[in-house]
Every structure is written in C-alpha cells, then in structure tokens.
Design a protein around this motif. Structure first.
Motif, PDB file in Angstrom:
ATOM      1  N   TYR A   1      -9.331   0.616  -0.666  1.00 24.27           N
ATOM      2  CA  TYR A   1     -10.004   1.335   0.670  1.00 24.27           C
ATOM      3  C   TYR A   1      -8.966   2.893   0.469  1.00 24.27           C
ATOM      4  O   TYR A   1      -9.501   4.080   1.025  1.00 24.27           O
TER       5      TYR A   1
ATOM      6  N   SER B   1      -6.102  -6.099  14.013  1.00 24.18           N
ATOM      7  CA  SER B   1      -5.065  -6.225  13.950  1.00 24.18           C
ATOM      8  C   SER B   1      -4.353  -5.508  14.605  1.00 24.18           C
ATOM      9  O   SER B   1      -5.567  -4.151  15.297  1.00 24.18           O
TER      10      SER B   1
ATOM     11  N   ARG C   1      -6.561  -6.883   3.729  1.00 21.91           N
ATOM     12  CA  ARG C   1      -7.652  -6.966   5.458  1.00 21.91           C
ATOM     13  C   ARG C   1      -8.489  -5.726   4.966  1.00 21.91           C
ATOM     14  O   ARG C   1      -9.431  -6.531   6.422  1.00 21.91           O
ATOM     15  N   LEU C   2      -8.984  -5.088   4.298  1.00 25.11           N
ATOM     16  CA  LEU C   2      -9.985  -5.026   4.481  1.00 25.11           C
ATOM     17  C   LEU C   2     -11.097  -6.407   4.170  1.00 25.11           C
ATOM     18  O   LEU C   2     -12.387  -5.681   5.045  1.00 25.11           O
TER      19      LEU C   2
ATOM     20  N   ASP D   1      -2.599  -2.182  11.884  1.00 24.46           N
ATOM     21  CA  ASP D   1      -2.205  -1.933  10.405  1.00 24.46           C
ATOM     22  C   ASP D   1      -3.685  -2.981  10.355  1.00 24.46           C
ATOM     23  O   ASP D   1      -3.703  -3.095   9.195  1.00 24.46           O
ATOM     24  N   THR D   2      -4.589  -2.669  11.202  1.00 25.56           N
ATOM     25  CA  THR D   2      -5.852  -3.149  10.807  1.00 25.56           C
ATOM     26  C   THR D   2      -6.387  -3.127   9.697  1.00 25.56           C
ATOM     27  O   THR D   2      -7.093  -4.068   9.410  1.00 25.56           O
ATOM     28  N   ARG D   3      -6.030  -2.380   8.371  1.00 25.06           N
ATOM     29  CA  ARG D   3      -6.448  -1.832   6.974  1.00 25.06           C
ATOM     30  C   ARG D   3      -5.011  -1.909   5.868  1.00 25.06           C
ATOM     31  O   ARG D   3      -5.968  -0.794   4.990  1.00 25.06           O
ATOM     32  N   ASN D   4      -3.877  -2.586   6.776  1.00 25.74           N
ATOM     33  CA  ASN D   4      -3.090  -2.519   5.456  1.00 25.74           C
ATOM     34  C   ASN D   4      -2.891  -1.074   5.149  1.00 25.74           C
ATOM     35  O   ASN D   4      -2.206  -0.716   4.266  1.00 25.74           O
ATOM     36  N   THR D   5      -2.908   0.379   6.021  1.00 26.43           N
ATOM     37  CA  THR D   5      -2.097   1.240   5.777  1.00 26.43           C
ATOM     38  C   THR D   5      -1.385   1.685   6.814  1.00 26.43           C
ATOM     39  O   THR D   5      -0.363   2.851   6.902  1.00 26.43           O
TER      40      THR D   5
ATOM     41  N   VAL E   1       1.056  -1.230   0.047  1.00 26.18           N
ATOM     42  CA  VAL E   1       0.418  -0.011   0.038  1.00 26.18           C
ATOM     43  C   VAL E   1       1.024   1.198  -0.266  1.00 26.18           C
ATOM     44  O   VAL E   1       0.756   2.110  -1.011  1.00 26.18           O
TER      45      VAL E   1
ATOM     46  N   GLY F   1      -6.942   1.510  13.485  1.00 26.18           N
ATOM     47  CA  GLY F   1      -6.365   1.267  12.475  1.00 26.18           C
ATOM     48  C   GLY F   1      -7.649   2.319  11.140  1.00 26.18           C
ATOM     49  O   GLY F   1      -7.856   1.423  10.276  1.00 26.18           O
ATOM     50  N   VAL F   2      -7.578   3.161  10.670  1.00 26.04           N
ATOM     51  CA  VAL F   2      -8.545   4.124   9.603  1.00 26.04           C
ATOM     52  C   VAL F   2      -8.045   4.904   8.590  1.00 26.04           C
ATOM     53  O   VAL F   2      -8.069   5.141   7.938  1.00 26.04           O
TER      54      VAL F   2
ATOM     55  N   VAL G   1       2.138   0.781   7.636  1.00 26.11           N
ATOM     56  CA  VAL G   1       3.432   0.783   7.050  1.00 26.11           C
ATOM     57  C   VAL G   1       3.206   2.356   6.212  1.00 26.11           C
ATOM     58  O   VAL G   1       4.715   3.122   6.295  1.00 26.11           O
TER      59      VAL G   1
END
Lengths: 294, 294
Positions: free
Chosen positions: A251, B241, A285-286, B204-208, A210, B175-176, B210
């Motif tokens: 997202y 997560s 993850r979404l 890192d809930t929504r892979n953002t 990402v 994590g948004v 990093v």
C-alpha cells in the motif's frame, strides 16, 4: 522497482504456536507467488529440535513448483547449507548476528566465527552456483546486549563486506530501529561494500516498520523482506509482533509511486488466509480496512 | 523540539462505544499532563445529539486545572465557539474539510462556506484574545469522494491561508496518506502561508502514521496530534483505527534525536489506563512491548 521478498513461510512460521502442515506451507508459497512476488524465502535448514515448525524443510524444498519464482532458504552453518543444496535450493540466506551474546545463544559462535562460517558457505556457493546472501542480524539492537554501537556495527559490516556476498541484508531482528538508524547504517554498509545489492528485514514491533521501509528505499535498498499478514515474531522479544506486513508495504510503496509488482488485493486475500490457518489476528492493517481509493 | 498535542480527550473519545464520565475525562487530561505534554485538546463543542460522548464539553472545560497546560477545544461554528469561550477555553481548533461532500455531511456547509465560518471565528478570536487554529480535514483523501486532487487541496489551502490563523493543521482524517503526500502537501501549505506554524493530525489506519509523522517533522511541521493508546477512530471509515499513538511517536522521535518533552514510561502507563477505562485494546505498540533499550 522495489523488490519485496516474501518471508512468511520462513520467518513468519518459525515462531508461531501452530505448525502448518507441509501441504499448507506449499500452499502458502503458491499463494505468495500469486501476489506477484518474485522471491520467496521458503524455509530454514536449522536444527529441527530448535525450530520444530520447520522440521520439514527438505520436504518443502523438494516439492516447490518450478514456476520462475526464486526460492531462498535460511542456513546457519555448512551442514544446513549442504542440506539445503541437496534439497534443490539455489539461493541461501546466511546470518551474522551483530552482537556476540546473541550470536552465541542463537548459533553457538561469536560474531567473528559466524563471519568465517559464512565465508566457507560463500566459497561453496561459488563452486555450486548457489547464490549467497548475508543478513546482519540485530543490526540495530540486541535483545541481550541492548544497543549495538555504531562502531561495532561498522566493524561487523566491514567483515561481512570482505566475504563479498551476492547481497547484504540488515535485519532489525527485535524491531527497535527508527528511520535515522536505517539511513546511518545502510550508509555505513554502502561505504564498506559499494555496489552490493542491499536488502532490509524489518519487524513492526514498535510501529516503525513502514517508516523504516520508506527510509530504506530512499537510502537505495533494493529489496525488502515482508510477511503476509505480518505473521511471525521474535522468540527473544516477548510480545514482539512479526515482520512488517507485505500488504502494508505494498500500500505505502504503491501510493508513493514505487512499483513492487505485487497486487494489493491479492496480498490482502492471502494475508487473511495465512492468519486464518495460524489462528492469529492480522498484524498488518490493510487486511482490516482495505486500500484507498477503494 | 517537536510538540506533541494530546488529542485523546477529544478525538480519542468521540468515536468510542463507551462514554467516559466527566470525572474520568478530567483524570485523562491530568494524566496526559503528567506525560509532559504542553497542550491538550480537551473536548469538542459540537451538537450533543451528534457526538453524545462529548455532551459534557462545558463541564469538562470549566473544571480544568490551572497548571500551565494549554487547553484547546474543537469548534465547528460560531455557536460552538461561543460555548467554548463561555466555558473558559482560550484556544480553539476549527475545521475546514477539503471536500464538499464530506463538509456537507459533517457540518452542513460547503468547503468554501466553512472557510467563511472560520474567518468569522478568527475575527472574534482576535477580539476575545482567543487563539484560533485551522485544521484542513481530509487533506489526503475523502471517505466519500476518494482522492482529493492536489489542485483541490491547493485551492483550499490558499483559502485557509487567507484567514491568517495562528496555526494550520493538515489532517489525514481517514488514514490514507503516505510520506510523499505529507511532503507535497505541507510544501504547498508553506507556499500559501509562509511562516505559519504547521501541525499535523494523523490516523494510523493503514500503518502509515509513524512514517507520516517522521515525514512531517522533516518537512518543518512543529506540532503533531496524538492519542494515548492510539484510541479513537473515524465514524466514516469502518474498521479504522484511531490517532497515531502518543507513545509510539515518543519512542520514534526520541530515538531519532528529537525532543518532545514527554516521558515514554509515563505515556505507556497512561495509555494502558485509558484503554482499560474504554475496554479497548492498545492500538499503539509501545504499550505492549516497552521501549528500547529497557
């Protein structure tokens, strides 16, 4: 507008243990279309003994619905190009691997020879009215040679630019790139090939997918490959996860104010479907937590 | 130099099903120190009936080795502050949640009241020579109210700035956040509190995670919270997560040319240890595939 190219039917399926039926592959393409995506990489015309998961490439291509979606297919040589065109494909993605070792192992040519193969495909594409994209694979690192030095990459990019393709993609095939790499190497590509449409192909192997996508979009990249559910992986990188997940990109890009034309809810629904069919967990993850705000 | 603050002993453990023994917690702190980290958030002095996983906060704090590492602890009120200081803690992290609903549910005060609590802790900290950091929790979104509007955030940031703490952290508790949020809100914080050391706390809930870390560092943030293995989660966000994984941040930051002082191999080793102890999978990716080049 940032374009997402759905590559799950090609890159997503080619490394999974379970092989989908031709019917399921066609359903995946239709589901991808229902997310709102405008281009789908549907298969790969490569040697069926090397990639048995995609041995039905021609059957898939011939059965694609005519619904305004652009379909592309990966080809590695002129033979593959011919098979693709005979099956009705009007856009091909070709591959030049940035390191000789990887290129020799993957397609039996040096990098330089691969450029000449791509040049011939480009020539035929012009004759046939077939769009030709070139992917520079392992642009950021090689599973055999390790680092791909900037000077090496720049030489490959210049050679690829000379082919004058419709689009040039940089692929982080083994998922090692970080945002500064993306910025530097797309900057070099732009110097070699001013004005060429730029595309990126990312794997989320090291959790940088990402971040790299954001860096790419901000560097002027117009199209991003992604896979529903983040399916796939690289046979040369054990433990590697697949492409960056379509739903994760949607997202992030939407919340940053970029339009992709995709619907997040639909992407999550179809990500769940394809991972269910393959019997693999969601890598994105979404699909586990849903969007925000709900 | 970018500082990583290891928060696994606090945020990582507080939401896991399995509770580590005091001895294991101390081993986790020692292992964290062996990664090269200079600051560890070791526990939380909160109500043991609310967070039974950290009921041994005082025992942990009193047994910490004197090895040059800075130890901090989370406190939510003056009572917690007192307990922490009595146990020998010399740095506390305090919390102001950006939405009233979340603040009421988490600590029984409005946001504005929480600022006053933190002001009193800051006053005592000055008397006691205890460093006080303030985290603005849910800076980017609330599990109950949804969006936290920029105007609301700016008001909270101004109120927090007025407390004049040693450090201000923005937490993406659920994590948004996406990189543009990070840039905008740290920009607002910097306007409110010019020169204050800035820190970020990412999930890192929504892979953002990093991508947000990269945006934060490029926005002038000097310290990033992270958890070995990416352990943890948010009890208010089902399926969420944990914190962004220490080892994933180390990989990305090092390859981008930022020094953290941490050793990637050690971070991976201890990430595996703690996830093994907790019986949870590695949430970070580097522990599965290793660094690059190898």
């Amino acid at each position: 507008m940032v374009e997402i190219v759905e590559v799950s039917p090609r890159d997503g399926l080619q490394n999974e243990d379970r092989t989908l039926s031709t019917e399921d592959k066609l359903e995946l393409v239709e589901r991808a279309a229902r997310t709102g995506v405008r281009r789908v990489e549907v298969t790969s015309f490569v040697r069926p003994d090397r990639v048995p998961q995609l041995a039905d490439a021609a059957e898939v291509a011939k059965a694609l619905p005519d619904n305004g979606i652009g379909y592309s297919a990966l080809v590695l040589n002129v033979r593959g190009y011919q098979r693709a065109v005979e099956a009705g494909i009007r856009e091909v993605t070709t591959l030049v691997l940035a390191s000789d070792t990887f290129s020799e192992r993957n397609q039996g040519t040096t990098t330089r020879e691969a450029v000449e193969v791509v040049r011939e495909i480009r020539r035929r594409g012009r004759e046939d009215g077939v769009r030709v994209a070139i992917t520079i694979g392992a642009s950021f690192g090689c599973p055999f040679e390790g680092e791909v030095p900037e000077s090496r990459f720049a030489g490959v990019a210049a050679a690829v630019a000379d082919v004058d393709a419709d689009e040039v993609s940089l692929a982080d095939t083994i998922g090692v790139a970080v945002p500064s790499d993306i910025e530097t190497r797309f900057g070099l590509l732009r110097e070699c090939a001013p004005g060429v449409p730029m595309r990126v192909h990312l794997h989320d192997t090291r959790n940088t997918g990402v971040a790299n996508a954001v860096a790419a979009v901000r560097s002027g990249v117009q199209a991003l490959d992604a896979s529903l559910g983040g399916i796939g992986g690289c046979p040369f990188a054990p433990g590697a996860s697949g492409n960056v997940a379509t739903e994760d990109l949607v997202y992030t890009l939407h919340r940053m104010g970029f339009d992709t034309g995709l619907d997040l809810g639909a992407a999550i629904e179809h990500a769940r479907w394809v991972t269910g069919k393959l019997g693999v967990p969601l890598s994105g993850r979404l699909g586990r937590v849903g969007g925000f705000p709900t």
